[in-house]
Design a protein around this motif. Structure first.
Motif, mmCIF file in Angstrom:
data_model
loop_
_atom_site.group_PDB
_atom_site.id
_atom_site.type_symbol
_atom_site.label_atom_id
_atom_site.label_comp_id
_atom_site.label_asym_id
_atom_site.label_seq_id
_atom_site.Cartn_x
_atom_site.Cartn_y
_atom_site.Cartn_z
ATOM 1 N N HIS A 328 9.370 11.446 7.497
ATOM 2 C CA HIS A 328 8.237 10.656 6.868
ATOM 3 C C HIS A 328 8.651 9.007 6.839
ATOM 4 N N LEU A 329 9.936 9.111 6.284
ATOM 5 C CA LEU A 329 10.446 7.546 6.180
ATOM 6 C C LEU A 329 10.636 6.838 7.511
ATOM 7 N N ALA A 330 10.895 7.379 8.452
ATOM 8 C CA ALA A 330 10.933 6.739 9.849
ATOM 9 C C ALA A 330 9.669 6.344 10.391
ATOM 10 N N TRP A 331 8.633 7.409 10.016
ATOM 11 C CA TRP A 331 7.118 7.199 10.351
ATOM 12 C C TRP A 331 6.631 5.943 9.492
ATOM 13 N N CYS A 332 6.970 5.952 8.291
ATOM 14 C CA CYS A 332 6.619 4.862 7.435
ATOM 15 C C CYS A 332 7.000 3.428 8.164
ATOM 16 N N LEU A 333 8.327 3.410 7.976
ATOM 17 C CA LEU A 333 9.009 2.137 8.655
ATOM 18 C C LEU A 333 8.298 1.815 9.973
ATOM 19 N N ASP A 334 8.067 2.557 10.887
ATOM 20 C CA ASP A 334 7.142 2.484 11.959
ATOM 21 C C ASP A 334 5.966 1.551 11.817
ATOM 22 N N LYS A 335 5.329 2.317 10.797
ATOM 23 C CA LYS A 335 3.872 1.727 10.414
ATOM 24 C C LYS A 335 3.970 0.155 9.660
ATOM 25 N N ILE A 336 5.090 -0.105 8.920
ATOM 26 C CA ILE A 336 5.181 -1.270 8.482
ATOM 27 C C ILE A 336 5.314 -2.394 9.879
ATOM 28 N N VAL A 337 6.189 -2.127 10.588
ATOM 29 C CA VAL A 337 6.447 -2.888 11.866
ATOM 30 C C VAL A 337 5.263 -2.978 12.615
ATOM 31 N N GLN A 338 4.530 -1.956 12.764
ATOM 32 C CA GLN A 338 3.085 -2.022 13.413
ATOM 33 C C GLN A 338 1.972 -2.760 12.768
ATOM 34 N N GLY A 339 2.170 -3.202 11.442
ATOM 35 C CA GLY A 339 1.001 -3.693 10.722
ATOM 36 C C GLY A 339 0.168 -2.719 10.208
ATOM 37 N N ASP A 340 0.458 -1.422 10.215
ATOM 38 C CA ASP A 340 -0.178 -0.474 9.582
ATOM 39 C C ASP A 340 -0.106 -0.316 8.041
ATOM 40 N N LEU A 341 -1.089 -0.491 7.406
ATOM 41 C CA LEU A 341 -1.285 -0.242 5.871
ATOM 42 C C LEU A 341 -1.460 0.977 5.262
ATOM 43 N N SER A 342 -1.832 2.052 6.164
ATOM 44 C CA SER A 342 -2.260 3.205 5.671
ATOM 45 C C SER A 342 -1.471 3.880 4.350
ATOM 46 N N ASN A 343 -0.210 3.531 4.425
ATOM 47 C CA ASN A 343 0.828 4.071 3.211
ATOM 48 C C ASN A 343 1.051 3.341 2.265
ATOM 49 N N GLN A 344 0.420 2.173 2.077
ATOM 50 C CA GLN A 344 0.466 1.145 0.995
ATOM 51 C C GLN A 344 -0.244 1.651 -0.302
ATOM 52 N N ILE A 345 0.452 1.482 -1.258
ATOM 53 C CA ILE A 345 0.009 1.875 -2.662
ATOM 54 C C ILE A 345 -0.485 0.531 -3.328
ATOM 55 N N LYS A 346 -1.732 0.506 -3.814
ATOM 56 C CA LYS A 346 -2.203 -0.896 -4.217
ATOM 57 C C LYS A 346 -3.064 -0.560 -5.287
ATOM 58 N N VAL A 347 -2.804 -1.121 -6.428
ATOM 59 C CA VAL A 347 -3.689 -0.757 -7.726
ATOM 60 C C VAL A 347 -4.571 -1.953 -8.029
ATOM 61 N N ASP A 348 -5.717 -1.775 -8.267
ATOM 62 C CA ASP A 348 -6.716 -2.761 -8.368
ATOM 63 C C ASP A 348 -6.267 -3.661 -9.503
ATOM 64 N N SER A 349 -6.960 -4.978 -9.576
ATOM 65 C CA SER A 349 -6.549 -5.994 -10.416
ATOM 66 C C SER A 349 -6.832 -5.736 -11.874
ATOM 67 N N GLU A 350 -8.143 -4.854 -12.085
ATOM 68 C CA GLU A 350 -8.560 -4.504 -13.273
ATOM 69 C C GLU A 350 -7.634 -3.596 -13.937
ATOM 70 N N THR A 351 -7.320 -2.773 -13.428
ATOM 71 C CA THR A 351 -6.359 -1.557 -13.749
ATOM 72 C C THR A 351 -4.868 -2.405 -14.012
ATOM 73 N N THR A 352 -4.477 -2.902 -13.165
ATOM 74 C CA THR A 352 -3.015 -3.541 -13.339
ATOM 75 C C THR A 352 -3.107 -4.413 -14.581
ATOM 76 N N PHE A 353 -4.244 -5.038 -14.960
ATOM 77 C CA PHE A 353 -3.946 -5.995 -16.159
ATOM 78 C C PHE A 353 -3.562 -5.464 -17.170
ATOM 79 N N TYR A 354 -4.211 -4.481 -17.734
ATOM 80 C CA TYR A 354 -3.708 -3.795 -18.938
ATOM 81 C C TYR A 354 -2.548 -2.838 -18.648
ATOM 82 N N ALA A 355 -2.521 -2.246 -17.324
ATOM 83 C CA ALA A 355 -1.209 -1.222 -17.072
ATOM 84 C C ALA A 355 0.176 -2.167 -17.293
ATOM 85 N N LYS A 356 -0.074 -3.558 -16.817
ATOM 86 C CA LYS A 356 1.189 -4.231 -16.963
ATOM 87 C C LYS A 356 1.563 -4.729 -18.230
#
Length: 366
Positions: A328-356
């Motif tokens: 999984h680590l090798a696959w994830c690194l390959d995805k980053i090199v290929q510009g594939d964002l499917s393993n990216q973790i992104k918290v929306d801005s509204e949730t981020t505001f108070y969570a931060k």
């Protein structure tokens, strides 16, 4: 908000399963070298050795939160941990930095014991019954949505390394605390600070009931009925057996263990505390440790001049943490090199505001 537990995930391509360990390691090394300082790989102490060998830094939840916040250089963070840790890293880093989790199914059973709907219902029910003077705190082992709820209501995150300080801070601000989602860390820390068990109640999010036999006016700590599936596997009988085998054995446990286990132990503390205690232990001393098995086994290899065993020799490693592996680590690194964002973790801005806010309050306290 992206939730790796409910989103559809891809199946690991067979090519990675057919690669040898040497091939996988070489692939990972090659991409790490290619990306250089653009890539940063924070790794939790509970990761197995095959993954830990590639860590840029290893730490517990508090250390890694601080390190991710301070790193302004990396563009890509591969977080070798579980989903709430990757969410926390995304909340604390800036918008142009991207956080990736090698296996999106690497969740946390404790974090899953408190969802936002349960928290909102429970908080309303508790304030209706006990009044508005309740300040929520959440263990960092929780979803971004729970951190948002806590931050919005003036509370803070805690880790096992700073729970004492944060609970003290909270009790100065409010008559009562709602502690999510780990009842054991909350109970053990509050008791250590001098709060009696008769001043603690338990909120059960499943039955939607407050478990308490005394007078409501005496409640100071409301514990969410959640737990760590690993640390609940240590029992008082394990300590009794260890001491029966060797009366000079030192018992060292994590505060996510049950109250009964903590009370019987010689030393109690966070992952960092456990590591430092073993690091400074006298040569020839003997220890049983009540925490995750990968860490215990790594300590045994690192400190060969002392005797170390797991408090529960039949324990397995944290199953969700162990979903991160070489394929999984090798696959994830390959995805980053290929510009594939499917393993990216992104918290929306509204949730981020108070969570931060909940995270930064914690970091400001300690």
């Amino acid at each position: 908000m992206f939730n790796p537990i409910i989103e559809t995930t891809e199946t690991l391509p067979k090519e990675y399963l057919h690669m040898s360990t040497n091939e996988l390691e070489n692939r990972i090394k090659m991409i790490k070298q290619k990306l250089g300082k653009k890539l940063f790989m924070p790794t939790h102490h509970y990761q197995k050795d095959e993954v830990a060998q590639f860590a840029d830094i290893m730490g517990d939840s508090l250390e890694l939160a601080r390190i991710c916040k301070e790193n302004k250089e990396a563009e890509y963070f591969i977080f070798n941990g579980v989903h709430f840790m990757a969410e926390t890293a995304d909340i604390l880093t800036h918008e142009k930095q991207n956080i990736y989790l090698p296996d999106l199914s690497a969740g946390c059973s404790m974090a899953d014991m408190a969802n936002i709907e349960q928290a909102l219902y429970g908080f309303e029910a508790l304030t209706d019954r006990l009044g508005n003077d309740i300040l929520p705190l959440t263990y960092v082992n929780s979803t971004a949505a729970i951190k948002h709820f806590v931050g919005k209501n003036g509370g803070a995150c805690v880790t096992s390394g700073n729970a004492d300080s944060v609970i003290k801070w909270a009790l100065e601000k409010s008559a009562r605390i709602l502690f999510l989602p780990d009842q054991h860390l909350g109970r053990n820390t509050a008791y250590k600070l001098g709060i009696g068990l008769d001043e603690m109640a338990v909120w059960d999010p499943i039955s939607k009931e407050l478990e308490y036999d005394g007078n409501d006016a005496d409640i100071r700590i409301i514990l969410w009925k959640g737990h760590c599936s690993v640390h609940e596997k240590f029992h008082p009988i394990h300590i009794d057996q260890a001491r029966k085998h060797d009366s000079k054995i030192n018992v060292l446990v994590h505060p996510e263990c049950t109250f009964e286990v903590v009370q019987k132990s010689d030393y109690v503390g966070s992952t960092k505390y456990i590591i430092e205690t073993i690091k400074n232990a006298p040569k020839g001393s003997k220890w049983v440790i009540g925490t995750e098995m990968n860490l215990v086994e790594r300590l045994k290899k690192m400190f060969t001049d002392i005797e170390i065993q797991s408090l529960n020799p039949l324990m397995c490693a944290c199953l969700t943490m162990n979903r991160i592996d070489l394929p999984h680590l090798a696959w994830c690194l390959d995805k980053i090199v290929q510009g594939d964002l499917s393993n990216q973790i992104k918290v929306d801005s509204e949730t981020t505001f108070y969570a931060k806010q909940s995270l930064e309050r914690m970091l400001a306290i300690v």
